[in-house]
Design a protein around this motif. Structure first.
Motif: not given
Length: 372
Positions: A158-162, A164
């Motif tokens: 899952l790659m998020t702004a917060a 990976t």
């Protein structure tokens, strides 16, 4: 002929031998069907569903058994249940004959015949009767869902702004029917999957599902018969454990599926290996009913040991009772219609499926696994 479907009494069991839909097919084929009251409720089949298609729902189990020509069940009949059957009647269920001598003795004493669905030969024309595979398939799926529930992280990348999140790593021991379904399910959820199996021919199947095969070179002690591992040496087990110990220590979830018919499940995950696992990792031991593949698993319990959650859930297919009962019903009806017509059994004693699955005939034990 009269068919009786009786209520399962084994702990953790929610399945039933026949669904209303399959019951209807047998009635249309000329059989009479009667079911013990509320036998299908745990599988979400009400008595009224059976009665609507022409089956009777009876409260008195002993009279139901004594009036039946054929008794169908999922689990082995109890000695008491066999004692109520009439001479010459036929029982069909999982029997696990090699490890159930009291049941065999009861069948011979009562003068009945008994077929075991776990002994049906694994040949192409018997695929629709293969209850072991239909149930293991569901078990493999559910084991991954159980593991995901207990694991404190998600499966996919899952790659998020917060930041990976790395994908979970799942190690599956055994690439039989249950193992292959577990691979497919874990991959669909986004995990990285590694798989160990002592049968080299499973490598291609594992890779076709997106799993990485952990190779352990076999030796002469490994006996394969009818797709099953029939024998394995302690030396080979030790070698296998050494090879996969590193993979397990890096895993988030380990699912063990290894069984040897008629014998205690092989020990694949000793306590030392459990100690090496990451804090918060999970083991789902699908072999717990036969002693377990993990040294720390406990029958019917979910425990935490050395920081690892170990799930000893018995009878995992029964956690999906609706689907499990529907598939088992189709298996057992196909099997019954192969063996018999509405007027009686064919008793084709040299026919491969009959010969392979008939355990007791008219009060005489006949199967090679119990006749020495």
């Amino acid at each position: 002929m009269k068919i009786a479907i009786i209520k399962e009494t084994k702990a953790f069991e929610k399945r039933v031998a026949l669904s209303p839909e399959v019951c209807k097919q047998l009635i249309q084929a000329g059989f009479e069907c009667a079911i013990e009251k509320e036998a299908g409720v745990s599988s979400f089949f009400e008595d009224t569903a059976y009665e609507a298609i022409g089956a009777k729902a009876e409260k008195n189990k002993s009279s139901l058994l004594s009036g039946a020509d054929i008794v169908l069940k999922v689990n082995p009949l109890t000695v008491e249940e066999v004692g109520h059957m009439k001479k010459g009647a036929v029982a069909i269920s999982f029997m696990y004959a090699a490890t159930n001598p009291e049941l065999i003795e009861a069948c011979t004493k009562q003068g009945i015949s008994a077929f075991s669905v776990d002994a049906i030969p694994r040949i192409s024309r018997a695929q629709k009767m293969d209850a072991l595979s239909s149930q293991a398939n569901l078990g493999g799926y559910k084991s991954v869902i159980i593991g995901a529930y207990h694991l404190g992280k998600i499966f996919p990348l899952l790659m998020t702004a917060a930041g990976t999140i790395k994908p979970a790593k799942v190690v599956i021991m055994g690439a039989g029917v249950a193992g292959l379904q577990a691979i497919a399910t874990a991959k669909r959820l986004g995990a990285v999957v590694e798989v160990s199996d002592i049968r080299p021919e499973t490598k291609e199947q594992v890779q076709s599902l997106g799993g990485k095969f952990i190779e352990v070179k076999g030796d002469d002690s490994v006996k394969i018969e009818g797709g099953y591992v029939k024998g394995i040496s302690e030396d080979f087990l030790k070698k296998q454990q050494e090879v996969i110990a590193r993979h397990i220590s890096e895993a988030d979830l380990v699912i063990t599926t290894a069984l040897i018919p008629g014998k205690k499940a092989p020990m694949l995950v000793p306590e030392e290996v459990v100690k090496s696992m990451k804090l918060g990792s999970v083991i789902v031991d699908m072999a717990v009913e036969q002693g377990g593949n993990c040294a720390c698993s406990e029958y019917g319990k979910t425990i935490v040991k050395h920081g690892v959650t170990i799930v000893g859930e018995p009878n995992i297919p029964s956690l999906l009772p609706l689907n499990a009962s529907e598939l088992y019903a189709k298996n057992i009806a196909t099997f019954l219609l192969h063996l018999a017509t509405k007027d009686g059994f064919k008793w084709e004693m040299d026919e491969e499926i009959t010969k392979g699955s008939l355990i007791v005939h008219n009060g005489k034990a006949v199967h090679p696994s119990i006749v020495k």
